[in-house]
Design an enzyme around this catalytic site. Sequence first.
Site, PDB file in Angstrom:
ATOM      1  N   PRO A 123       0.838  -1.200   0.000  1.00 51.09           N
ATOM      2  CA  PRO A 123       0.000   0.000   0.000  1.00 51.09           C
ATOM      3  C   PRO A 123       0.871   1.248   0.000  1.00 51.09           C
ATOM      4  O   PRO A 123       1.953   1.259   0.597  1.00 51.09           O
ATOM      5  CB  PRO A 123      -0.797  -0.121   1.305  1.00 51.09           C
ATOM      6  CG  PRO A 123       0.034  -0.996   2.187  1.00 51.09           C
ATOM      7  CD  PRO A 123       0.749  -1.953   1.268  1.00 51.09           C
ATOM      8  N   LYS A 124       0.425   2.265  -0.690  1.00 49.87           N
ATOM      9  CA  LYS A 124       1.122   3.554  -0.643  1.00 49.87           C
ATOM     10  C   LYS A 124       0.546   4.328   0.545  1.00 49.87           C
ATOM     11  O   LYS A 124      -0.424   5.067   0.414  1.00 49.87           O
ATOM     12  CB  LYS A 124       0.936   4.321  -1.948  1.00 49.87           C
ATOM     13  CG  LYS A 124       1.828   5.545  -2.071  1.00 49.87           C
ATOM     14  CD  LYS A 124       1.696   6.182  -3.446  1.00 49.87           C
ATOM     15  CE  LYS A 124       2.654   7.366  -3.576  1.00 49.87           C
ATOM     16  NZ  LYS A 124       2.337   8.445  -2.611  1.00 49.87           N
ATOM     17  N   VAL A 125       1.152   4.105   1.688  1.00 47.43           N
ATOM     18  CA  VAL A 125       0.650   4.682   2.938  1.00 47.43           C
ATOM     19  C   VAL A 125       0.817   6.200   2.899  1.00 47.43           C
ATOM     20  O   VAL A 125       1.863   6.717   2.497  1.00 47.43           O
ATOM     21  CB  VAL A 125       1.389   4.078   4.147  1.00 47.43           C
ATOM     22  CG1 VAL A 125       0.885   4.689   5.443  1.00 47.43           C
ATOM     23  CG2 VAL A 125       1.210   2.559   4.165  1.00 47.43           C
ATOM     24  N   ASP A 277      -3.092   6.199  -0.498  1.00 48.73           N
ATOM     25  CA  ASP A 277      -3.495   6.915  -1.708  1.00 48.73           C
ATOM     26  C   ASP A 277      -3.114   6.147  -2.968  1.00 48.73           C
ATOM     27  O   ASP A 277      -3.000   6.710  -4.043  1.00 48.73           O
ATOM     28  CB  ASP A 277      -2.929   8.336  -1.743  1.00 48.73           C
ATOM     29  CG  ASP A 277      -1.409   8.381  -1.733  1.00 48.73           C
ATOM     30  OD1 ASP A 277      -0.782   7.313  -1.584  1.00 48.73           O
ATOM     31  OD2 ASP A 277      -0.845   9.476  -1.881  1.00 48.73           O
ATOM     32  N   GLY A 278      -2.930   4.831  -2.825  1.00 52.08           N
ATOM     33  CA  GLY A 278      -2.632   3.987  -3.971  1.00 52.08           C
ATOM     34  C   GLY A 278      -1.797   2.796  -3.551  1.00 52.08           C
ATOM     35  O   GLY A 278      -1.805   2.393  -2.380  1.00 52.08           O
TER      36      GLY A 278
END
Length: 560
Positions: A123-125, A277-278
């Site tokens: 995950p793009k934290v 966010d991605g």
Amino acid sequence: MKVWMAILISILCWQSSVWAVCPAWSPARAQEEISRLQQQIKQWDDDYWKEGKSEVEDGVYDQLSARLTQWQRCFGSEPRDVMMPPLNGAVMHPVAHTGVRKMVDKNALSLWMRERSDLWVQPKVDGVAVTLVYRDGKLNKAISRGNGLKGEDWTQKVSLISAVPQTVSGPLANSTLQGEIFLQREGHIQQQMGGINARAKVAGLMMRQDDSDTLNSLGVFVWAWPDGPQLMSDRLKELATAGFTLTQTYTRAVKNADEVARVRNEWWKAELPFVTDGVVVRGAKEPESRHWLPGQAEWLVAWKYQPVAQVAEVKAIQFAVGKSGKISVVASLAPVMLDDKKVQRVNIGSVRRWQEWDIAPGDQILVSLAGQGIPRIDDVVWRGAERTKPTPPENRFNSLTCYFASDVCQEQFISRLVWLGSKQVLGLDGIGEAGWRALHQTHRFEHIFSWLLLTPEQLQNTPGIAKSKSAQLWHQFNLARKQPFTRWVMAMGIPLTRAALNASDERSWSQLLFSTEQFWQQLPGTGSGRARQVIEWKENAQIKKLGSWLAAQQITGFEP
């Protein structure tokens, strides 16, 4: 080589689509617009980096920054660096932060993955990046990302975050880790809750001078271990053993873009302990850390989520008059995508509401989807330097106007046609607003029922109406003659609900005309005010004229 050329072409095509929507500004206006937005973003940067506060949502900041870059490219200015680093960061990173290149879509990601193996998705934290340095098993230094080479000394702050292990052992005893300090959440669903300005909140906590207990609301997600074990599985195991358990939980092996898309969609809808966010796709094989430089990481890319809300440029303000005479305001937008839906218009509401919003062409508004996928305005995030608002039409219309066509009645007249053709009224399938406009423009209707007189030949020769469709329309118009009396009364705009009208048991026009105010008032959901409206409606000269005309057409219930 072919793969990289394909990626380059994809990027150029995407950039061309951005450049194609350059504003039609004079050089002087372009300079003014760019300068104003540049100053505002600089102020936001200063607030963020120097004081740890944010007056703007993260998503709005990102999109307005992208808009500024677009304008600068359009008019030959030098694009600014997004998210300027803190001015006083002086601590060198043992290993540079590379940043991550963003893929524009799934196809671009697929091309990037094609010639790579041993790939993993994380995950793009959404938080702030940090370097953690361990020496002899203890946390020796914590450094903010800064410009990727130097950052702030955050050691004291990070030592107070209970989620960050202060001691480690084994291979991690002398290691450098890179990760994201994030705001801990319980059951955060990105699809429903959005970004909640998490990045700015974390920055604010890290910038505060006091060492408050609020730091324990933060967590850390380690996404890189430079010069760590060669196998990703070994890295994940060692990190989990040391207390960095989230990395192992949320790192998955992937072989292609389809698998990435599935995981990305899963995390978009799942309950997670952080805001995202991605996703980031990274290769397990990394170069030696001494070769890492800001902006030069070829072994990882990001595929961001489409924002829940999009910043859209207002292209025009339009006014519409509904069947009841109310004026509504609609903003035409430069197209934006929201949840796979192309949005080009958004309803603002009444003229008064529009004036309260203070929206003009050239403004930037934040748009999201409300219930049932209907676009709505969340905020006006930027107003242009030159603002010219159109003048709304005079408020001369009401529920008893525009049954007959005239130049001033154009919009309300069309709205009445759209209403009577709807499923709940006369059920004229296959014709909407555009079709009614074409018919009225060609045949100049006298009133809202003039279409009953159209011949098959007239329909067939109407510009904008396909010949294959004209026969269907004529059939629909003929079927309408057999609709029940109550449907025709609804088409005439009687101010009653269908339930109340059915309860009245009115079956003829003559019977309806002789009904008293007391009779209407006793119907379900009909008070004295509504009953008076019905009396005003049936005594209106235009309504009486329409009733007589329908009688001449031998419509059921209107015959003498």
